[in-house]
Design an enzyme around this catalytic site. Structure first.
Site, PDB file in Angstrom:
ATOM      1  N   TYR A 159       0.823  -1.211   0.000  1.00  0.00           N
ATOM      2  CA  TYR A 159       0.000   0.000   0.000  1.00  0.00           C
ATOM      3  C   TYR A 159       0.860   1.265   0.000  1.00  0.00           C
ATOM      4  O   TYR A 159       0.620   2.198  -0.768  1.00  0.00           O
ATOM      5  CB  TYR A 159      -0.910  -0.036   1.234  1.00  0.00           C
ATOM      6  N   LYS A 214       0.992   4.105  -2.942  1.00  0.00           N
ATOM      7  CA  LYS A 214       0.632   5.500  -2.681  1.00  0.00           C
ATOM      8  C   LYS A 214       1.821   6.440  -2.920  1.00  0.00           C
ATOM      9  O   LYS A 214       1.621   7.581  -3.364  1.00  0.00           O
ATOM     10  CB  LYS A 214       0.110   5.647  -1.255  1.00  0.00           C
TER      11      LYS A 214
END
Length: 315
Positions: free
Chosen positions: A162, A166
């Site tokens: 993640y 991002k």
């Protein structure tokens, strides 16, 4: 209508919001619709997408659903086509869709990594590319609004996949802002912080999220100090960035949550040292403590600083 109100009026504009069946995505879609934009709601869950469309239309907005799992070029093309076929144009692409597969490095599988990268990073890329192709051909400018995270700015324990996705999204926003500038297409990443299924598992937040569900307000130290609030608190940034009021804002990472609006810095060198003729391992070791080594940067998303006297209201 005053000038500030007219600047954020989105009547006549059309937006696609990926992952907008619930949570932050639905809040973004609702805020865009309230500002006057027609919205293509996207979700992998058909029932959630249909309910989102019903919610927006009952509130007076215009919306249709396109059920698809983002990540492929075909899915991205379908989203753009649905906007154009239904509403005649496209002006805004909001790349919000995401999933979590949290595990520490030594326990994260290839499948855990690939699934998150495919949805967040590849999904942002394919949807932004499809939108850019259409917006450039349309010739009237446009907006790409990408959804980042504090994890992508600072890293976060257990979120290799993640955080990497991002961080990549922030880098793509900066890159695309340069590439699309001549076409008058702005590109920004937002960094929202809100009570969602993705944050309610954080132990420090859990009792406050539960209290909020029961109708009790979040304390000021969370809303202001941590910039943590509801999904609706984050939503206003999206129609602002989609509007004429933000026509000169591009290449930025902008945070919002609770009562706080922030601008994240771009990564930059914070300290430099020099050696005539270049460096050797020994000279680096000798110079390190008193030069660049004195400016080591912190990592991770800081835990909420709960005041000693603070409690959960009504508990």
């Amino acid at each position: 209508m005053d000038s500030s109100a007219s600047a954020v009026d989105l009547h006549g504009k059309v937006a696609v919001v990926t992952g907008s069946g619930r949570g932050l995505g639905l809040a973004y879609a609702a805020a865009l619709a309230q500002a006057g934009a027609a919205v293509v709601v996207n979700d992998i869950d058909e029932a959630a997408a249909a309910h989102a469309v019903e919610t927006l239309t009952k509130a007076g907005g215009r919306a249709v659903a396109e059920v698809a799992a983002v990540g492929t070029g075909e899915a991205a093309d379908r989203l753009v086509a649905r906007a154009v076929e239904t509403f005649g144009r496209l002006d805004v692409m909001v790349t919000n869709a995401g999933i979590l597969r949290d595990r520490v490095l030594w326990k994260m599988t290839d499948e855990d990594f690939d699934a998150v990268i495919a949805t967040h990073l590849r999904g942002t890329f394919t949807c932004a590319r499809a939108a850019a192709v259409h917006l450039r051909a349309q010739g009237e400018g446009g907006r790409l609004i990408l959804v980042g995270s504090p994890a992508g700015q600072r890293g976060n324990f257990g979120q290799t996949n993640y955080a990497a996705a991002k961080a990549g999204i922030a880098a793509m926003a900066r890159t695309w802002s340069m590439e699309l500038a001549r076409a008058r297409i702005t590109v920004n990443a937002i960094v929202p912080v809100a009570a969602t299924a993705m944050t309610e598992t954080v132990p420090a937040f859990a009792p406050y999220v539960e209290a909020m569900r029961q109708g009790r307000p979040l304390p000021e130290f969370l809303r202001k100090g941590e910039g943590f609030g509801t999904v609706e608190d984050c939503a206003a940034l999206v129609p602002f960035l989609a509007s004429d009021a933000a026509r000169d804002v591009t290449g930025q990472c902008i945070g919002i949550g609770g009562d706080r609006l922030t601008l994240w810095s771009h990564p930059q060198e914070v300290k430099a040292a020099y050696a005539d003729g270049g460096w050797s391992p020994r000279s680096i070791a000798a110079a390190w403590p008193g030069s660049v080594g004195a400016e080591l940067q912190s990592v991770g998303v800081p835990a909420p600083k709960v005041p000693e006297a603070a409690g959960v209201a009504g508990a």
